[in-house]
Design an enzyme around this catalytic site. Sequence first.
Site, PDB file in Angstrom:
ATOM      1  N   ARG A  13      -6.417  -3.622  -3.927  1.00 12.13           N
ATOM      2  CA  ARG A  13      -7.883  -3.250  -3.381  1.00 12.13           C
ATOM      3  C   ARG A  13      -8.468  -3.416  -4.887  1.00 12.13           C
ATOM      4  O   ARG A  13      -8.026  -2.685  -6.075  1.00 12.13           O
ATOM      5  CB  ARG A  13      -7.640  -1.741  -2.953  1.00 12.13           C
ATOM      6  CG  ARG A  13      -9.091  -1.114  -2.899  1.00 12.13           C
ATOM      7  CD  ARG A  13      -9.224  -0.021  -1.633  1.00 12.13           C
ATOM      8  NE  ARG A  13      -8.597   1.079  -2.112  1.00 12.13           N
ATOM      9  CZ  ARG A  13      -8.644   2.131  -1.292  1.00 12.13           C
ATOM     10  NH1 ARG A  13      -9.278   2.012  -0.098  1.00 12.13           N
ATOM     11  NH2 ARG A  13      -8.073   3.398  -1.516  1.00 12.13           N
TER      12      ARG A  13
ATOM     13  N   ARG B  43      -0.703  10.366  -2.617  1.00  8.23           N
ATOM     14  CA  ARG B  43      -1.639  10.700  -1.308  1.00  8.23           C
ATOM     15  C   ARG B  43      -1.452  10.392  -0.012  1.00  8.23           C
ATOM     16  O   ARG B  43      -1.604  10.772   0.999  1.00  8.23           O
ATOM     17  CB  ARG B  43      -2.793   9.480  -1.594  1.00  8.23           C
ATOM     18  CG  ARG B  43      -3.624   9.978  -2.820  1.00  8.23           C
ATOM     19  CD  ARG B  43      -4.374   8.776  -3.480  1.00  8.23           C
ATOM     20  NE  ARG B  43      -5.394   8.368  -2.603  1.00  8.23           N
ATOM     21  CZ  ARG B  43      -5.769   7.094  -2.762  1.00  8.23           C
ATOM     22  NH1 ARG B  43      -5.380   6.170  -3.498  1.00  8.23           N
ATOM     23  NH2 ARG B  43      -6.771   6.749  -1.731  1.00  8.23           N
TER      24      ARG B  43
ATOM     25  N   ARG C  11     -10.487  15.719   6.737  1.00  4.88           N
ATOM     26  CA  ARG C  11      -8.881  15.402   6.476  1.00  4.88           C
ATOM     27  C   ARG C  11      -8.132  16.738   6.624  1.00  4.88           C
ATOM     28  O   ARG C  11      -6.717  16.219   6.160  1.00  4.88           O
ATOM     29  CB  ARG C  11      -9.175  14.848   4.982  1.00  4.88           C
ATOM     30  CG  ARG C  11      -8.947  13.537   4.602  1.00  4.88           C
ATOM     31  CD  ARG C  11      -8.830  13.455   3.001  1.00  4.88           C
ATOM     32  NE  ARG C  11      -8.254  12.072   2.722  1.00  4.88           N
ATOM     33  CZ  ARG C  11      -9.391  11.025   2.167  1.00  4.88           C
ATOM     34  NH1 ARG C  11     -10.554  10.977   2.798  1.00  4.88           N
ATOM     35  NH2 ARG C  11      -8.747   9.824   2.006  1.00  4.88           N
TER      36      ARG C  11
ATOM     37  N   ARG D 272      -9.134   1.386  -8.459  1.00  2.53           N
ATOM     38  CA  ARG D 272      -9.328   2.834  -8.481  1.00  2.53           C
ATOM     39  C   ARG D 272      -8.390   3.564  -9.493  1.00  2.53           C
ATOM     40  O   ARG D 272      -7.052   3.096  -9.026  1.00  2.53           O
ATOM     41  CB  ARG D 272      -9.537   3.191  -7.116  1.00  2.53           C
ATOM     42  CG  ARG D 272     -10.910   3.179  -6.757  1.00  2.53           C
ATOM     43  CD  ARG D 272     -11.090   3.549  -5.217  1.00  2.53           C
ATOM     44  NE  ARG D 272     -10.333   4.890  -4.585  1.00  2.53           N
ATOM     45  CZ  ARG D 272     -10.159   5.112  -3.579  1.00  2.53           C
ATOM     46  NH1 ARG D 272     -10.931   4.427  -2.520  1.00  2.53           N
ATOM     47  NH2 ARG D 272      -9.755   6.280  -3.017  1.00  2.53           N
TER      48      ARG D 272
ATOM     49  N   LYS E 238      -9.888   2.237   6.955  1.00  4.80           N
ATOM     50  CA  LYS E 238     -10.901   2.799   7.252  1.00  4.80           C
ATOM     51  C   LYS E 238     -12.155   2.501   6.831  1.00  4.80           C
ATOM     52  O   LYS E 238     -13.281   2.612   7.526  1.00  4.80           O
ATOM     53  CB  LYS E 238     -10.821   4.613   6.945  1.00  4.80           C
ATOM     54  CG  LYS E 238      -9.730   5.187   7.540  1.00  4.80           C
ATOM     55  CD  LYS E 238      -9.208   6.707   7.132  1.00  4.80           C
ATOM     56  CE  LYS E 238      -9.371   6.750   5.732  1.00  4.80           C
ATOM     57  NZ  LYS E 238      -8.038   6.312   4.839  1.00  4.80           N
TER      58      LYS E 238
HETATM   59  P1  ADP Z   1      -9.181   6.285   0.989  1.00  9.03           P
HETATM   60  O1  ADP Z   1     -10.162   5.317   0.931  1.00  9.03           O
HETATM   61  O2  ADP Z   1      -7.748   5.765   0.301  1.00  9.03           O
HETATM   62  O3  ADP Z   1      -8.712   7.008   2.073  1.00  9.03           O
HETATM   63  P2  ADP Z   1     -11.004   8.002  -0.238  1.00  9.03           P
HETATM   64  O4  ADP Z   1     -12.053   7.094  -0.936  1.00  9.03           O
HETATM   65  O5  ADP Z   1     -11.500   8.461   1.357  1.00  9.03           O
HETATM   66  O6  ADP Z   1      -9.648   7.629  -0.205  1.00  9.03           O
HETATM   67  O7  ADP Z   1     -10.710   9.376  -0.851  1.00  9.03           O
HETATM   68  C1  ADP Z   1     -10.579   9.391  -2.285  1.00  9.03           C
HETATM   69  C2  ADP Z   1     -10.100  11.073  -2.761  1.00  9.03           C
HETATM   70  O8  ADP Z   1     -11.240  11.617  -2.480  1.00  9.03           O
HETATM   71  C3  ADP Z   1      -8.838  11.601  -1.958  1.00  9.03           C
HETATM   72  O9  ADP Z   1      -7.762  11.325  -2.190  1.00  9.03           O
HETATM   73  C4  ADP Z   1      -9.379  13.048  -2.006  1.00  9.03           C
HETATM   74  O10 ADP Z   1      -8.948  13.525  -3.394  1.00  9.03           O
HETATM   75  C5  ADP Z   1     -11.107  12.777  -2.086  1.00  9.03           C
HETATM   76  N1  ADP Z   1     -11.458  13.142  -0.729  1.00  9.03           N
HETATM   77  C6  ADP Z   1     -12.085  12.239   0.027  1.00  9.03           C
HETATM   78  N2  ADP Z   1     -12.844  12.943   1.164  1.00  9.03           N
HETATM   79  C7  ADP Z   1     -12.008  13.985   1.223  1.00  9.03           C
HETATM   80  C8  ADP Z   1     -12.059  14.978   2.227  1.00  9.03           C
HETATM   81  N3  ADP Z   1     -12.634  15.003   3.379  1.00  9.03           N
HETATM   82  N4  ADP Z   1     -11.359  16.508   1.993  1.00  9.03           N
HETATM   83  C9  ADP Z   1     -10.855  16.464   0.592  1.00  9.03           C
HETATM   84  N5  ADP Z   1     -10.902  15.495  -0.234  1.00  9.03           N
HETATM   85  C10 ADP Z   1     -11.546  14.241   0.156  1.00  9.03           C
HETATM   86  P1  ADP Z   2      -9.259   2.911   3.571  1.00 11.15           P
HETATM   87  O1  ADP Z   2     -10.703   3.339   3.528  1.00 11.15           O
HETATM   88  O2  ADP Z   2      -8.694   3.693   4.779  1.00 11.15           O
HETATM   89  O3  ADP Z   2      -8.732   3.627   2.309  1.00 11.15           O
HETATM   90  P2  ADP Z   2      -9.871   0.408   2.796  1.00 11.15           P
HETATM   91  O4  ADP Z   2     -10.779  -0.219   4.046  1.00 11.15           O
HETATM   92  O5  ADP Z   2     -10.578   0.469   1.546  1.00 11.15           O
HETATM   93  O6  ADP Z   2      -8.807   1.476   3.369  1.00 11.15           O
HETATM   94  O7  ADP Z   2      -8.889  -0.884   2.712  1.00 11.15           O
HETATM   95  C1  ADP Z   2      -7.832  -0.955   1.875  1.00 11.15           C
HETATM   96  C2  ADP Z   2      -7.594  -2.263   1.403  1.00 11.15           C
HETATM   97  O8  ADP Z   2      -6.858  -3.056   2.391  1.00 11.15           O
HETATM   98  C3  ADP Z   2      -8.642  -3.001   0.595  1.00 11.15           C
HETATM   99  O9  ADP Z   2      -8.160  -3.709  -0.524  1.00 11.15           O
HETATM  100  C4  ADP Z   2      -9.038  -3.826   2.020  1.00 11.15           C
HETATM  101  O10 ADP Z   2      -9.746  -4.957   1.482  1.00 11.15           O
HETATM  102  C5  ADP Z   2      -7.752  -4.160   2.561  1.00 11.15           C
HETATM  103  N1  ADP Z   2      -7.801  -4.118   4.000  1.00 11.15           N
HETATM  104  C6  ADP Z   2      -8.432  -3.642   4.972  1.00 11.15           C
HETATM  105  N2  ADP Z   2      -7.982  -3.865   6.239  1.00 11.15           N
HETATM  106  C7  ADP Z   2      -7.300  -4.938   6.109  1.00 11.15           C
HETATM  107  C8  ADP Z   2      -6.487  -5.642   7.298  1.00 11.15           C
HETATM  108  N3  ADP Z   2      -6.756  -5.552   8.352  1.00 11.15           N
HETATM  109  N4  ADP Z   2      -5.578  -6.603   6.741  1.00 11.15           N
HETATM  110  C9  ADP Z   2      -5.360  -6.436   5.180  1.00 11.15           C
HETATM  111  N5  ADP Z   2      -5.954  -5.990   4.286  1.00 11.15           N
HETATM  112  C10 ADP Z   2      -6.955  -5.022   4.765  1.00 11.15           C
END
Ligand code: ADP
Ligand code: ADP
Length: 214
Positions: A127, A171, A88, A160, A13
């Site tokens: 990551r 998660r 979310r 992280r 995302k």
């Molecule tokens: P990811 O990139 O793995 O999807 P995020 O960086 O978006 O993770 O979120 C990390 C953490 O921050 C989540 O596991 C949650 O604890 C919190 N968080 C982020 N966005 C939200 C939301 N919209 N509602 C509730 N918790 C959130």
């Molecule tokens: P999210 O915001 O959904 O948690 P991220 O964009 O942070 O996801 O991506 C999670 C991990 O996967 C990062 O280390 C990123 O560099 C890698 N990644 C993202 N898109 C791809 C893809 N299409 N193929 C392989 N690795 C990816």
Amino acid sequence: MRIIMLGAPGAGKGTQAKRIAERLQVPHISTGDIFRANIKNGTELGMRAKSYMDAGSLVPDSLTLELVMDRIAGEDCQNGYVFDGFPRTIPQAEALEKALSELGQKVDFAVDIEVPDEDIIGRMGGRRACLQCGATYHVAYAAPKTEGVCDRCGAGLTLRDDDKPETVKKRLAVYHEQTQPLIDFYRNKGCLAQADGTKDVEDVFCEILKLLGV
Ligand code: ADP
Ligand code: ADP
Ligand code: ZN
């Protein structure tokens, strides 16, 4: 255009949201990045969010909504934005709908990036995040030019706390239970766009642009 990103943790995302936002010249709003920046700066919001994030749980809706509503009132959000990691939960989505409808606005697209759980675990272990500027890397799929150093700002990269395997499993469970129902929510609103997130970053981006018609 107002866009929200759906998908499991690690689906890509953030990676795609940044590219879409750049293409459309609108802000990229990551609630996770905002929470992490607040934790780093020791603010009250950060202190309230930290224990939930460390446990792999969601931050309560009230706290999240307060932050989001404040953010979208900003001058730079008037032409749209790309939300990454929000909404979310169904109550968050309903609150967003309500706030937008009061302004005569709506979500134009909910982009859902589909990646099976098996692929997620491997992605998250690799990551690496820059807590300084929010850039994201992957040790194998999106490596920085110098190991451990952010290309954009030169700060050190970190794994992280919540990307450790036990927390990732938690998660994913939270995602399936609380966030996945949003796919049907936005399908019913007629604005769902689904992309295959197992392809290369560039291919996923192309598929999304086609779905958005830009
Ligand atoms: P990811 O990139 O793995 O999807 P995020 O960086 O978006 O993770 O979120 C990390 C953490 O921050 C989540 O596991 C949650 O604890 C919190 N968080 C982020 N966005 C939200 C939301 N919209 N509602 C509730 N918790 C959130
Ligand atoms: P999210 O915001 O959904 O948690 P991220 O964009 O942070 O996801 O991506 C999670 C991990 O996967 C990062 O280390 C990123 O560099 C890698 N990644 C993202 N898109 C791809 C893809 N299409 N193929 C392989 N690795 C990816
Ligand atoms: Zn950086």
